[in-house]
Write a protein that holds these residues in place. Structure first.
Motif, PDB file in Angstrom:
ATOM      1  N   GLU A   1     123.021   3.788  -3.530  1.00  0.00           N
ATOM      2  CA  GLU A   1     122.224   4.661  -3.229  1.00  0.00           C
ATOM      3  C   GLU A   1     120.790   4.380  -3.553  1.00  0.00           C
ATOM      4  O   GLU A   1     119.763   4.431  -2.945  1.00  0.00           O
ATOM      5  CB  GLU A   1     122.595   6.092  -3.423  1.00  0.00           C
ATOM      6  CG  GLU A   1     124.034   6.546  -2.706  1.00  0.00           C
ATOM      7  CD  GLU A   1     123.761   6.578  -1.159  1.00  0.00           C
ATOM      8  OE1 GLU A   1     122.861   6.754  -0.685  1.00  0.00           O
ATOM      9  OE2 GLU A   1     124.676   6.089  -0.526  1.00  0.00           O
ATOM     10  N   ASP A   2     120.510   4.076  -4.915  1.00  0.00           N
ATOM     11  CA  ASP A   2     119.312   3.858  -5.337  1.00  0.00           C
ATOM     12  C   ASP A   2     118.657   2.712  -5.051  1.00  0.00           C
ATOM     13  O   ASP A   2     117.597   2.630  -4.869  1.00  0.00           O
ATOM     14  CB  ASP A   2     119.497   3.709  -6.996  1.00  0.00           C
ATOM     15  CG  ASP A   2     119.583   5.085  -7.838  1.00  0.00           C
ATOM     16  OD1 ASP A   2     119.467   6.118  -7.304  1.00  0.00           O
ATOM     17  OD2 ASP A   2     120.135   4.925  -8.967  1.00  0.00           O
ATOM     18  N   PHE A   3     119.478   1.838  -4.808  1.00  0.00           N
ATOM     19  CA  PHE A   3     119.043   0.559  -4.016  1.00  0.00           C
ATOM     20  C   PHE A   3     118.572   0.606  -2.711  1.00  0.00           C
ATOM     21  O   PHE A   3     117.470   0.124  -2.092  1.00  0.00           O
ATOM     22  CB  PHE A   3     119.970  -0.599  -3.996  1.00  0.00           C
ATOM     23  CG  PHE A   3     119.896  -2.090  -3.561  1.00  0.00           C
ATOM     24  CD1 PHE A   3     118.522  -2.681  -4.255  1.00  0.00           C
ATOM     25  CD2 PHE A   3     120.091  -2.343  -2.265  1.00  0.00           C
ATOM     26  CE1 PHE A   3     118.346  -4.072  -3.959  1.00  0.00           C
ATOM     27  CE2 PHE A   3     119.515  -3.955  -1.945  1.00  0.00           C
ATOM     28  CZ  PHE A   3     118.715  -4.684  -2.692  1.00  0.00           C
TER      29      PHE A   3
ATOM     30  N   ILE B   1     114.637   0.077  -1.177  1.00  0.00           N
ATOM     31  CA  ILE B   1     114.275  -0.836  -0.023  1.00  0.00           C
ATOM     32  C   ILE B   1     113.522  -0.003   0.778  1.00  0.00           C
ATOM     33  O   ILE B   1     112.394  -0.524   1.078  1.00  0.00           O
ATOM     34  CB  ILE B   1     115.657  -1.335   0.602  1.00  0.00           C
ATOM     35  CG1 ILE B   1     116.311  -2.158  -0.377  1.00  0.00           C
ATOM     36  CG2 ILE B   1     115.240  -1.928   1.994  1.00  0.00           C
ATOM     37  CD1 ILE B   1     115.641  -3.332  -0.594  1.00  0.00           C
ATOM     38  N   ILE B   2     113.818   1.347   0.962  1.00  0.00           N
ATOM     39  CA  ILE B   2     112.899   2.349   2.017  1.00  0.00           C
ATOM     40  C   ILE B   2     111.657   2.491   1.466  1.00  0.00           C
ATOM     41  O   ILE B   2     110.847   2.230   2.339  1.00  0.00           O
ATOM     42  CB  ILE B   2     113.952   3.650   2.065  1.00  0.00           C
ATOM     43  CG1 ILE B   2     114.973   3.296   3.038  1.00  0.00           C
ATOM     44  CG2 ILE B   2     112.897   4.509   3.104  1.00  0.00           C
ATOM     45  CD1 ILE B   2     116.017   4.449   3.091  1.00  0.00           C
ATOM     46  N   ASN B   3     111.533   2.629   0.234  1.00  0.00           N
ATOM     47  CA  ASN B   3     110.246   2.955  -0.257  1.00  0.00           C
ATOM     48  C   ASN B   3     109.255   1.596  -0.383  1.00  0.00           C
ATOM     49  O   ASN B   3     107.950   1.854  -0.218  1.00  0.00           O
ATOM     50  CB  ASN B   3     110.447   3.696  -1.716  1.00  0.00           C
ATOM     51  CG  ASN B   3     111.018   5.038  -1.938  1.00  0.00           C
ATOM     52  OD1 ASN B   3     110.833   5.566  -0.688  1.00  0.00           O
ATOM     53  ND2 ASN B   3     111.461   5.393  -2.859  1.00  0.00           N
ATOM     54  N   ARG B   4     109.974   0.597  -0.485  1.00  0.00           N
ATOM     55  CA  ARG B   4     108.972  -0.796  -0.542  1.00  0.00           C
ATOM     56  C   ARG B   4     108.608  -0.933   0.867  1.00  0.00           C
ATOM     57  O   ARG B   4     107.303  -1.309   1.326  1.00  0.00           O
ATOM     58  CB  ARG B   4     109.932  -1.802  -0.910  1.00  0.00           C
ATOM     59  CG  ARG B   4     110.105  -1.933  -2.404  1.00  0.00           C
ATOM     60  CD  ARG B   4     110.663  -3.272  -2.857  1.00  0.00           C
ATOM     61  NE  ARG B   4     111.402  -3.910  -1.943  1.00  0.00           N
ATOM     62  CZ  ARG B   4     111.917  -5.256  -2.131  1.00  0.00           C
ATOM     63  NH1 ARG B   4     112.046  -5.583  -3.221  1.00  0.00           N
ATOM     64  NH2 ARG B   4     112.610  -5.744  -1.213  1.00  0.00           N
ATOM     65  N   ASN B   5     109.397  -0.630   1.822  1.00  0.00           N
ATOM     66  CA  ASN B   5     108.860  -0.787   3.238  1.00  0.00           C
ATOM     67  C   ASN B   5     107.864   0.143   3.642  1.00  0.00           C
ATOM     68  O   ASN B   5     106.872  -0.304   4.303  1.00  0.00           O
ATOM     69  CB  ASN B   5     110.230  -0.908   4.269  1.00  0.00           C
ATOM     70  CG  ASN B   5     110.912  -2.153   4.324  1.00  0.00           C
ATOM     71  OD1 ASN B   5     110.474  -3.007   4.024  1.00  0.00           O
ATOM     72  ND2 ASN B   5     111.940  -2.080   4.580  1.00  0.00           N
TER      73      ASN B   5
ATOM     74  N   ASN C   1     106.536  -4.813   7.263  1.00  0.00           N
ATOM     75  CA  ASN C   1     107.671  -4.425   6.213  1.00  0.00           C
ATOM     76  C   ASN C   1     107.351  -5.015   4.955  1.00  0.00           C
ATOM     77  O   ASN C   1     106.448  -5.855   4.892  1.00  0.00           O
ATOM     78  CB  ASN C   1     109.058  -4.824   6.621  1.00  0.00           C
ATOM     79  CG  ASN C   1     108.969  -6.370   7.184  1.00  0.00           C
ATOM     80  OD1 ASN C   1     108.418  -7.183   6.609  1.00  0.00           O
ATOM     81  ND2 ASN C   1     109.671  -6.634   8.058  1.00  0.00           N
ATOM     82  N   TYR C   2     108.134  -4.928   3.945  1.00  0.00           N
ATOM     83  CA  TYR C   2     107.983  -5.360   2.544  1.00  0.00           C
ATOM     84  C   TYR C   2     108.015  -6.951   2.556  1.00  0.00           C
ATOM     85  O   TYR C   2     107.186  -7.477   1.745  1.00  0.00           O
ATOM     86  CB  TYR C   2     108.912  -4.776   1.398  1.00  0.00           C
ATOM     87  CG  TYR C   2     108.516  -5.346   0.130  1.00  0.00           C
ATOM     88  CD1 TYR C   2     107.425  -4.548  -0.397  1.00  0.00           C
ATOM     89  CD2 TYR C   2     109.076  -6.343  -0.474  1.00  0.00           C
ATOM     90  CE1 TYR C   2     107.200  -4.906  -1.752  1.00  0.00           C
ATOM     91  CE2 TYR C   2     108.688  -6.816  -1.766  1.00  0.00           C
ATOM     92  CZ  TYR C   2     107.613  -6.122  -2.537  1.00  0.00           C
ATOM     93  OH  TYR C   2     107.628  -6.513  -3.701  1.00  0.00           O
ATOM     94  N   TYR C   3     108.901  -7.380   3.360  1.00  0.00           N
ATOM     95  CA  TYR C   3     108.958  -8.900   3.389  1.00  0.00           C
ATOM     96  C   TYR C   3     107.580  -9.652   3.939  1.00  0.00           C
ATOM     97  O   TYR C   3     107.349 -10.519   3.500  1.00  0.00           O
ATOM     98  CB  TYR C   3     110.205  -9.115   4.502  1.00  0.00           C
ATOM     99  CG  TYR C   3     110.131 -10.835   4.570  1.00  0.00           C
ATOM    100  CD1 TYR C   3     110.967 -11.487   3.469  1.00  0.00           C
ATOM    101  CD2 TYR C   3     109.809 -11.288   5.822  1.00  0.00           C
ATOM    102  CE1 TYR C   3     111.090 -12.685   3.522  1.00  0.00           C
ATOM    103  CE2 TYR C   3     110.088 -12.702   5.730  1.00  0.00           C
ATOM    104  CZ  TYR C   3     110.464 -13.523   4.771  1.00  0.00           C
ATOM    105  OH  TYR C   3     110.821 -14.823   4.911  1.00  0.00           O
TER     106      TYR C   3
END
Length: 82
Positions: free
Chosen positions: A48-50, A54-58, A68-70
């Motif tokens: 869940e933390d992971f 991912i969502i917050n980085r994007n 996106n983050y990539y």
């Protein structure tokens, strides 16, 4: 590095190398199930933390104008490699 990640089973700490060995070589099906269930219980909050990461980085990348983050990451790598 998950080498130091462990679960408690029957009063013993089992680290990932031991857990993987049990999952892949143990003939006792019940022991394999027990180890896998304990591992899944411990990993569930991490998953869940992971997902949140991912969502917050994007979201962060989108605020900076990237898709996106990539794409953000690729742009930063290109900038640093010049």
């Amino acid at each position: 590095n998950l080498t130091n990640f462990f679960i408690n089973m029957d009063g013993n700490k089992l680290f990932m190398p031991e857990i993987r060995k049990i999952q892949h070589t143990e003939f006792d099906v019940e022991k394999r199930k027990k180890v896998t269930n304990l591992l899944n219980e411990k990993i569930k909050p991490l998953n869940e933390d992971f997902k949140k990461l991912i969502i917050n980085r994007n979201k962060y990348a989108e605020k900076l104008g990237y898709k996106n983050y990539y794409e953000f990451y690729l742009d930063k790598i290109e900038t640093y490699c010049k």
